[in-house]
Scaffold this active site. Structure first.
Site, PDB file in Angstrom:
ATOM      1  N   LYS A  96       3.033  24.599  -3.541  1.00 40.68           N
ATOM      2  CA  LYS A  96       1.716  24.030  -3.253  1.00 40.68           C
ATOM      3  C   LYS A  96       1.799  22.512  -3.338  1.00 40.68           C
ATOM      4  CE  LYS A  96      -0.624  28.168  -4.896  1.00 40.68           C
ATOM      5  NZ  LYS A  96      -1.495  28.767  -5.943  1.00 40.68           N
ATOM      6  N   ASP A 100       1.487  38.245 -12.268  1.00 39.26           N
ATOM      7  CA  ASP A 100       0.488  37.399 -11.621  1.00 39.26           C
ATOM      8  C   ASP A 100      -0.924  37.713 -12.089  1.00 39.26           C
ATOM      9  OD1 ASP A 100      -0.188  35.371  -9.665  1.00 39.26           O
ATOM     10  OD2 ASP A 100      -1.052  36.987  -8.470  1.00 39.26           O
ATOM     11  N   ARG A 116       0.805  -1.216   0.000  1.00 41.86           N
ATOM     12  CA  ARG A 116       0.000   0.000   0.000  1.00 41.86           C
ATOM     13  C   ARG A 116       0.842   1.272   0.000  1.00 41.86           C
ATOM     14  NH1 ARG A 116      -3.946   0.036  -2.387  1.00 41.86           N
ATOM     15  NH2 ARG A 116      -2.890   1.741  -3.405  1.00 41.86           N
ATOM     16  N   GLU A 140       6.446  39.869  -7.097  1.00 41.13           N
ATOM     17  CA  GLU A 140       5.154  39.579  -7.726  1.00 41.13           C
ATOM     18  C   GLU A 140       4.463  40.888  -8.088  1.00 41.13           C
ATOM     19  OE1 GLU A 140       2.064  36.578  -6.127  1.00 41.13           O
ATOM     20  OE2 GLU A 140       1.344  38.535  -5.456  1.00 41.13           O
ATOM     21  N   LYS A 196       5.879  39.063  -2.324  1.00 36.08           N
ATOM     22  CA  LYS A 196       4.523  38.912  -2.843  1.00 36.08           C
ATOM     23  C   LYS A 196       3.639  40.078  -2.408  1.00 36.08           C
ATOM     24  CE  LYS A 196       2.888  34.694  -3.020  1.00 36.08           C
ATOM     25  NZ  LYS A 196       2.966  34.408  -4.477  1.00 36.08           N
TER      26      LYS A 196
END
Length: 278
Positions: free
Chosen positions: A134, A217, A99, A196, A166
């Site tokens: 992510k 972005d 598994r 960004e 950012k």
């Protein structure tokens, strides 16, 4: 190539989570002397990733007596029904590792397969497909490896790998100029600064500051083209946001250098791979 030292630490943790105090079912059914052969088989077309370094390694950590053959190399194009790996040895060890090994390679093959689709979609342009942070907690090392196997490139591995200013950093500092100035005062000269942006005015501010990498972005295609023309080779250009297989080719056609795609790791569907007894 993945570092075996780092991989083993991860895999032991995954095995510990699944086995905990032992495999009650397998221990009840088999004495430990039984041996058998089994194979991993692809049940759909895919790009192979992790068969040797991950799946076989899981089983080897459980039992070094297991013997492996026909291991498909990473990056290979695999058709439905094709054997990915064969193994033979103690039945208990095969069942205990099944598994964990399948969960991992199904995930990694899914990422590699999806990445390959993005890479092929932009192959006529200079843009490179890159991943993001992510990723699934605990799986970042393996997931970013799968992206490379699929033909993509890695963005930052962690927050310590590079400066990426950012929107929230800019809002907290007050301006791009101030944020860049403060970063340069403390960041080693060997680390590039990326910012960004979501407007052409911010792009102009980045150019005025001499930013090395500018992220565009969530810009539409016409704005992306304007931004690329404005930057005119003065910085590396990364496009991000709103990227999918329907939009990525048009984004690449604007002339950007990099296209970051969070979906490579957060939305890749696991491939259908099964273990069959022989």
């Amino acid at each position: 190539m993945l570092d075996i030292f780092l991989i083993d630490e991860l895999l032991r943790g995954f095995l510990r989570e699944d086995l905990e105090h032992g495999d009650i079912t397998t221990n009840a059914l088999f004495s430990g002397s039984e041996v058998a052969s089994a194979s991993f088989q692809a049940r759909e077309p895919l790009i192979a990733a992790g068969m040797e370094l991950v799946a076989a390694r899981v089983f080897r950590l459980l039992d070094e007596r297991l013997i492996f053959n026909q291991i498909v190399p990473d990056g290979a194009v695999v058709s439905s029904g094709q054997v990915l790996m064969t193994m033979s040895g103690p039945v208990r060890s095969i069942l205990r590792g099944e598994r964990v090994a399948l969960n991992l390679v199904q995930r990694l093959c899914g990422i590699a397969t999806l990445t390959r689709k993005y890479v092929e979609a932009v192959q006529d342009y200079k843009a490179a497909i890159v991943d993001t942070r992510k990723t699934t907690p605990g799986l970042r090392l393996l997931e970013k490896y799968a992206v490379r196997i699929g033909g993509g490139r890695n963005h930052r591995y962690s927050l310590s790998d590079g400066v990426l200013i950012k929107d929230n950093h800019i809002a907290a500092c007050g301006s791009i100029s101030k944020a860049v100035q403060q970063a340069r005062a403390v960041v080693p000269h060997t680390i590039a600064i990326e910012v960004e942006t979501d407007t052409l005015a911010q792009v102009e501010e980045c150019l005025h500051c001499g930013v090395q990498i500018i992220m565009l972005d969530n810009m539409d295609i016409p704005t992306l083209r304007q931004a690329v023309a404005l930057i005119a080779g003065k910085a590396l250009i990364e496009a991000s946001g709103g990227v999918n297989l329907n939009t990525v080719r048009a984004i690449a056609a604007t002339g950007v250098d990099l296209i970051s795609v969070g979906a490579l790791t957060h939305s890749a569907q696991a491939c259908d791979i099964g273990l069959d007894w022989e």
